[in-house]
Design a protein around this motif. Structure first.
Motif, PDB file in Angstrom:
ATOM      1  N   MET A 146      37.481 -24.963  19.893  1.00 16.58           N
ATOM      2  CA  MET A 146      38.017 -24.887  18.527  1.00 16.58           C
ATOM      3  C   MET A 146      39.457 -24.358  18.525  1.00 16.58           C
ATOM      4  O   MET A 146      40.319 -24.910  17.837  1.00 16.58           O
ATOM      5  CB  MET A 146      37.101 -23.985  17.691  1.00 16.58           C
ATOM      6  N   LYS A 187      41.656 -24.544  20.869  1.00 16.67           N
ATOM      7  CA  LYS A 187      42.542 -25.568  21.408  1.00 16.67           C
ATOM      8  C   LYS A 187      42.867 -26.613  20.327  1.00 16.67           C
ATOM      9  O   LYS A 187      44.009 -27.047  20.183  1.00 16.67           O
ATOM     10  CB  LYS A 187      41.824 -26.250  22.591  1.00 16.67           C
ATOM     11  N   PHE A 188      41.833 -26.957  19.580  1.00 16.67           N
ATOM     12  CA  PHE A 188      42.012 -27.971  18.533  1.00 16.67           C
ATOM     13  C   PHE A 188      42.914 -27.445  17.411  1.00 16.67           C
ATOM     14  O   PHE A 188      43.830 -28.140  16.960  1.00 16.67           O
ATOM     15  CB  PHE A 188      40.645 -28.389  17.975  1.00 16.67           C
ATOM     16  N   ARG A 194      46.418 -27.474  18.428  1.00 19.48           N
ATOM     17  CA  ARG A 194      46.962 -28.839  18.354  1.00 19.48           C
ATOM     18  C   ARG A 194      47.346 -29.175  16.903  1.00 19.48           C
ATOM     19  O   ARG A 194      48.414 -29.739  16.662  1.00 19.48           O
ATOM     20  CB  ARG A 194      45.908 -29.814  18.882  1.00 19.48           C
ATOM     21  N   ILE A 220      51.068 -30.034  15.410  1.00 21.61           N
ATOM     22  CA  ILE A 220      51.338 -31.230  14.584  1.00 21.61           C
ATOM     23  C   ILE A 220      52.042 -30.818  13.294  1.00 21.61           C
ATOM     24  O   ILE A 220      53.031 -31.444  12.885  1.00 21.61           O
ATOM     25  CB  ILE A 220      50.022 -31.988  14.270  1.00 21.61           C
ATOM     26  N   THR A 247      55.728 -31.913  12.206  1.00 21.92           N
ATOM     27  CA  THR A 247      55.880 -32.628  10.933  1.00 21.92           C
ATOM     28  C   THR A 247      56.929 -31.940  10.057  1.00 21.92           C
ATOM     29  O   THR A 247      57.795 -32.602   9.481  1.00 21.92           O
ATOM     30  CB  THR A 247      54.534 -32.680  10.178  1.00 21.92           C
ATOM     31  N   PHE A 303      34.276 -28.568   6.710  1.00 22.01           N
ATOM     32  CA  PHE A 303      34.597 -28.370   8.129  1.00 22.01           C
ATOM     33  C   PHE A 303      34.417 -26.909   8.539  1.00 22.01           C
ATOM     34  O   PHE A 303      33.800 -26.612   9.569  1.00 22.01           O
ATOM     35  CB  PHE A 303      36.042 -28.826   8.369  1.00 22.01           C
ATOM     36  N   TYR A 320      31.478 -25.723  11.220  1.00 19.43           N
ATOM     37  CA  TYR A 320      31.744 -25.243  12.584  1.00 19.43           C
ATOM     38  C   TYR A 320      31.809 -23.724  12.704  1.00 19.43           C
ATOM     39  O   TYR A 320      31.538 -23.185  13.756  1.00 19.43           O
ATOM     40  CB  TYR A 320      33.052 -25.841  13.108  1.00 19.43           C
ATOM     41  N   PHE A 321      32.180 -23.037  11.649  1.00 15.53           N
ATOM     42  CA  PHE A 321      32.330 -21.583  11.793  1.00 15.53           C
ATOM     43  C   PHE A 321      31.049 -20.839  11.444  1.00 15.53           C
ATOM     44  O   PHE A 321      30.755 -19.821  12.039  1.00 15.53           O
ATOM     45  CB  PHE A 321      33.499 -21.080  10.948  1.00 15.53           C
ATOM     46  N   LEU A 379      32.423 -28.352  18.129  1.00 16.75           N
ATOM     47  CA  LEU A 379      33.636 -29.163  18.041  1.00 16.75           C
ATOM     48  C   LEU A 379      33.982 -29.778  19.402  1.00 16.75           C
ATOM     49  O   LEU A 379      34.146 -29.065  20.393  1.00 16.75           O
ATOM     50  CB  LEU A 379      34.818 -28.345  17.534  1.00 16.75           C
ATOM     51  N   TYR A 428      36.678 -31.379  21.391  1.00 17.02           N
ATOM     52  CA  TYR A 428      38.144 -31.412  21.292  1.00 17.02           C
ATOM     53  C   TYR A 428      38.701 -32.829  21.316  1.00 17.02           C
ATOM     54  O   TYR A 428      39.517 -33.208  20.467  1.00 17.02           O
ATOM     55  CB  TYR A 428      38.726 -30.577  22.436  1.00 17.02           C
ATOM     56  N   ALA A 456      37.455 -34.913  18.222  1.00 16.06           N
ATOM     57  CA  ALA A 456      38.096 -34.439  16.983  1.00 16.06           C
ATOM     58  C   ALA A 456      39.571 -34.835  16.946  1.00 16.06           C
ATOM     59  O   ALA A 456      40.102 -35.209  15.894  1.00 16.06           O
ATOM     60  CB  ALA A 456      37.950 -32.927  16.870  1.00 16.06           C
ATOM     61  N   SER A 457      40.228 -34.778  18.114  1.00 18.54           N
ATOM     62  CA  SER A 457      41.645 -35.156  18.165  1.00 18.54           C
ATOM     63  C   SER A 457      41.810 -36.627  17.807  1.00 18.54           C
ATOM     64  O   SER A 457      42.685 -36.995  17.017  1.00 18.54           O
ATOM     65  CB  SER A 457      42.214 -34.903  19.565  1.00 18.54           C
ATOM     66  N   LEU A 511      41.364 -37.085  14.151  1.00 19.75           N
ATOM     67  CA  LEU A 511      42.539 -36.691  13.378  1.00 19.75           C
ATOM     68  C   LEU A 511      43.588 -37.802  13.381  1.00 19.75           C
ATOM     69  O   LEU A 511      44.166 -38.155  12.339  1.00 19.75           O
ATOM     70  CB  LEU A 511      43.127 -35.426  14.015  1.00 19.75           C
ATOM     71  N   LEU A 552      35.581 -35.940  13.391  1.00 20.12           N
ATOM     72  CA  LEU A 552      35.857 -34.502  13.208  1.00 20.12           C
ATOM     73  C   LEU A 552      34.558 -33.728  13.030  1.00 20.12           C
ATOM     74  O   LEU A 552      34.487 -32.548  13.354  1.00 20.12           O
ATOM     75  CB  LEU A 552      36.766 -34.285  12.002  1.00 20.12           C
ATOM     76  N   PHE A 589      50.508 -37.030  21.787  1.00 22.27           N
ATOM     77  CA  PHE A 589      49.505 -37.078  20.718  1.00 22.27           C
ATOM     78  C   PHE A 589      50.044 -36.423  19.441  1.00 22.27           C
ATOM     79  O   PHE A 589      50.011 -37.002  18.352  1.00 22.27           O
ATOM     80  CB  PHE A 589      48.219 -36.372  21.175  1.00 22.27           C
ATOM     81  N   VAL A 611      50.840 -38.297  15.759  1.00 25.43           N
ATOM     82  CA  VAL A 611      50.210 -37.949  14.481  1.00 25.43           C
ATOM     83  C   VAL A 611      51.272 -37.498  13.473  1.00 25.43           C
ATOM     84  O   VAL A 611      51.275 -37.926  12.310  1.00 25.43           O
ATOM     85  CB  VAL A 611      49.123 -36.854  14.664  1.00 25.43           C
TER      86      VAL A 611
END
Lengths: 302, 484
Positions: free
Chosen positions: A1, A3-4, A7, A11, A15, B16, B20-21, B189, B191, B194-195, B198, B262, B457, B461
């Motif tokens: 999580m 790491k995500f 990311r 982004i 942006t 979300f 996940y949490f 999750l 990774y 999910a990436s 996204l 995701l 990546f 995005v």
């Protein structure tokens, strides 16, 4: 999580940086346009200082020839009308931006049913042309909020120039300049009447929100001691109904002159002075500007 | 609440975070949460139809168990329950989507032959997404009956499958077995998944907001006022319409699949670059894959078996019937039926020549590009598709004929809306460039070394987001497929 989420954060940072960087470049090219609406918006907002300005949508843009009117009035005139369905939401925001810099003596507002009727083709979206001018005046910002564009424009600077790419490119590439016309854009050609014979109709109810901003426009002019004049230029063929009732009553109520030429002899029913059913061609515009100028002379004193 | 809106972003963030949490890895709790979220999402679009969705789910859940319980002991009863499920599923569709259409059509027919009828139409509110969730319900009972899967014993899992919020309004139409299998395990999750999710969400947004919504401005201006436009403008709008539809529907599918990823759930693919097809059969293998796959399995194959005595002609009849159903699935109008018939008929030469049964390989020249003759076939296929969509786009057959006549005879200057066209066409080129790259050069990357490669990546995005901010139509237009 973790790491995500890292990311996602990267982004967002990229942006944000790209948004700011690209918007700087786009802004430069936006300000150097010479032919498109953007040129006129920039000029009116940042440079123009004529004492008499004409405001309104495309019918204003194509109907009032400043050089002809200046000859009669003997004062500087600028045509700040814009192509498209730029209704009162836009005009009010635009006015506030102009007033943030200088105060003209007279404003001639070409009114149109899109300014007070619930026309389906012209609502708050027309304010979109003002997103590059966010934070120029509180009145313009209010209109951007009404249109739901303010916070998006605050968040993304690039969004302020959304959909402007084609105009910015065209406005920088084209060698033709609008500068010499003082905002007027002539239409060339003659109306072809073989296709449609029914008159223009506006079978829509009153839009109270639009009427509110039309009144706000009047109030703003009063506050700044600007002489406001309503104009309604001719249509080739139009069904009157109650089309001019609202501006007529508002003009009377606020003691504003209303030059109503919706059905003017020599124009209505004369295809040779029209480009299409709602717009005069160059010949018609010059002829009409001379008529309007002589009428305006009664109201505008140097 | 459209997927590309601020409302959806807030909704999804809440889903979300809790998913996940608070509930990380707890399958049952995650499924309950997904179910609640899905019903909230559906209710947000149309709360009045929640009882219908819930009742249909309960009935089909029961039917699935009844079919499964009788699968070995009483085959006849199992078949009876399956038939009941299919009839109920189709009945829902017929009632809500087609009843008024049939009443009107019969009334028109009787009036035309001199028998006056005064039938009144029913005031029926069509539930959003009914064409999608009824197909899921029907697919479930058939799959259980065919013993391809065990009946789902968990009502929560089954109801989540039917109402899963990324797909309930516009698909893709997931099959029950692979979907339910994913719900049986707790999700943490992933990774990579999910990436990718996204990335697909933002690519879908680009397709929808920069290409579809932009081109729709031109298309609406021309088709919405077809009587006043000449054949050149109508022809040009006709060529843009398939691209608009592709960007709209594939864009939505990308977003739905991305949202699923995701949440750790793989949703079936729906598009595979359909405009790189060499014939109409290949096109339909790449366009709305989940619908064509569904109808192939549950309509075409059984019909093909029934008509096998007629050999090739049996297959031809089966495909024509299947395509008429595909057409009608899109809407209750004869133009949709003709749209289906048109595509069915396009299969006839392919089936007679045997080309239908051959799988077209992706042919490449030494430089990795498609050969010229292949490009010509692709263009021809695109033109055939575009022409057929005139029927799809027109409200009545008379409108469609008028458009076709004008294209053939009424020539004149092209109606040009520079702002819309330049922005739309530029984004269209970007979209096709990516599709082309994925189709022919998927193993190659620009900037394969250095810092750009390291953050490829993230840059990609962010690039999609910047494009949407600059070129996108950001006023939350509805997706075309919502109305189906």
């Amino acid at each position: 999580m973790k790491k995500f989420l890292t990311r996602v954060l990267i982004i967002l940072i990229i942006t944000l940086v790209a948004d700011r960087a690209f918007s700087v470049v786009v802004k430069i090219f936006f300000k150097t346009t010479t032919t498109t609406d953007e040129y006129k918006l920039n000029t009116v907002t940042y440079k123009m200082n004529d004492p008499v300005i004409f405001m309104g949508s495309s019918r204003c843009h194509h109907h009032y020839v400043p050089s002809v009117i200046e000859d009669t009035l003997k004062t500087g005139v600028y045509n700040a009308g814009l192509w498209g369905m730029h209704n009162i939401y836009f005009q009010y925001g635009f006015l506030c931006n102009i007033l943030a810099r200088y105060t003209p003596k007279t404003i001639c507002l070409e009114v149109h049913p899109i300014d007070y009727l619930a026309t389906p083709f012209s609502q708050t979206a027309t304010v979109g042309s003002l997103t590059p001018y966010i934070n120029v005046s509180p009145g313009c910002d209010d209109m951007l909020k009404v249109a739901g564009l303010y916070y998006k424009s605050e968040l993304s600077e690039l969004y302020r120039y959304n959909s402007q790419f084609a105009n910015i490119v065209a406005g920088n590439v084209s060698t033709r300049s609008l500068a010499s016309d003082k905002g007027f854009k002539p239409l060339y050609g003659k109306l072809d009447t073989t296709f449609k014979t029914t008159p223009e109709r506006f079978p829509f109810g009153i839009d109270t929100a639009k009427v509110h901003y039309l009144q706000a426009f009047i109030d703003k002019c009063k506050e700044k001691h600007i002489q406001l004049i309503f104009l309604f230029s001719p249509f080739y063929a139009v069904e009157k109904n109650h089309m001019v009732d609202i501006p007529d009553s508002m003009a009377k109520k606020n003691n504003i002159p209303f030059i109503n030429h919706y059905n003017l002899a020599g124009f209505t029913g004369h295809p040779e002075v029209y480009y299409d059913f709602g717009h005069l061609n160059e010949t018609g515009a010059k002829k009409y500007s001379a008529i309007v100028a002589s009428e305006l002379k009664k109201y505008i004193k140097n | 609440m459209v997927v590309n809106s601020i409302n959806f972003l807030i909704f999804f963030l809440v889903v979300f975070v809790v998913y996940y949490f608070l509930l990380n890895g707890k399958a049952k709790a995650q499924n309950v949460w997904l179910l609640l979220a899905s019903y909230f999402f559906y209710g947000f679009a149309e709360w009045k139809m929640i009882p219908l969705l819930l009742t249909a789910t309960v009935v089909f859940y029961g039917l699935g168990i009844a079919i499964g319980n009788n699968a070995e002991s009483n085959k006849k009863r199992s078949s009876l329950f399956t038939t009941l499920g299919v009839v109920l599923g189709l009945g829902l569709l017929l009632y809500f989507k087609y009843l008024n259409f049939f009443i009107q059509s019969f009334s028109d027919f009787f009036n035309a032959i001199g028998l006056q009828t005064h039938w009144t139409l029913f005031s029926i509110l069509m539930p959003i997404g009914i064409s999608f969730f009824t197909f899921k319900l029907i697919s479930y009972v058939i799959e259980v009956h065919r013993e391809n899967m065990e009946p789902c014993r968990s009502f929560v899992d089954f109801a989540t499958y039917i109402a899963f919020f990324p797909t309930i309004l516009s698909g893709p139409i997931d099959r029950p077995k692979p979907f339910l299998a994913q719900l049986s395990k707790g999700r943490t999750l992933d990774y990579e998944l999910a990436s990718i999710g996204l990335k697909r969400i933002f690519w879908g947004m680009f397709m929808k907001m920069c290409v579809a919504d932009r081109l729709s401005i031109y298309g609406d201006a021309v088709f919405g006022n077809a009587i006043h436009h000449n054949g050149v403008s109508l022809g040009f709008a006709t060529l843009l319409y398939p691209i608009q539809m592709y960007a709209d529907f594939a864009g939505y599918s990308e977003m739905a699949i991305g949202v699923g990823y995701l949440l750790g759930i793989k949703i079936t693919e729906n598009f595979k670059r359909p405009f790189f097809s060499q014939n109409i059969a290949e096109y339909w293998r790449k366009w709305h894959i989940s619908l064509t796959g569904w109808l192939t399995d549950y309509v075409f194959m059984p019909l093909n078996v029934s008509f096998r005595n007629m050999e090739k002609w049996g297959s031809i009849f089966a495909i024509i019937i299947t395509f008429i159903l595909i057409g009608m699935w899109h809407g209750a109008a004869w133009t949709f039926a003709l749209f289906g018939l048109y595509h069915g008929l396009l299969y006839v030469p392919l089936m007679l020549s045997g080309a239908f049964f051959k799988k077209n390989k992706v042919k490449k020249t030494k430089s990795g590009l498609p050969p010229f003759n292949v490009v010509l076939k692709m263009i021809w296929t695109f033109l055939l598709v575009s022409f057929g969509l005139i029927l799809f786009r027109s409200a009545t057959l008379a409108d469609a004929i008028m458009v076709m006549k004008k294209i053939a005879t009424e020539w004149g200057p092209l109606f040009v809306d520079y702002k819309t066209l330049i922005n739309g066409l530029l984004c269209m080129v970007i979209m096709f460039y990516k599709d082309f790259w994925d189709e022919y050069k998927s193993d190659k990357h620009l900037f394969s070394k250095g810092i750009i490669n390291r953050y490829r990546f993230e840059l990609t995005v962010a690039g999609y987001i910047v494009l949407v901010l600059f070129f996108g139509v950001l006023d939350g237009n509805q997706f075309i497929y919502f109305k189906f």
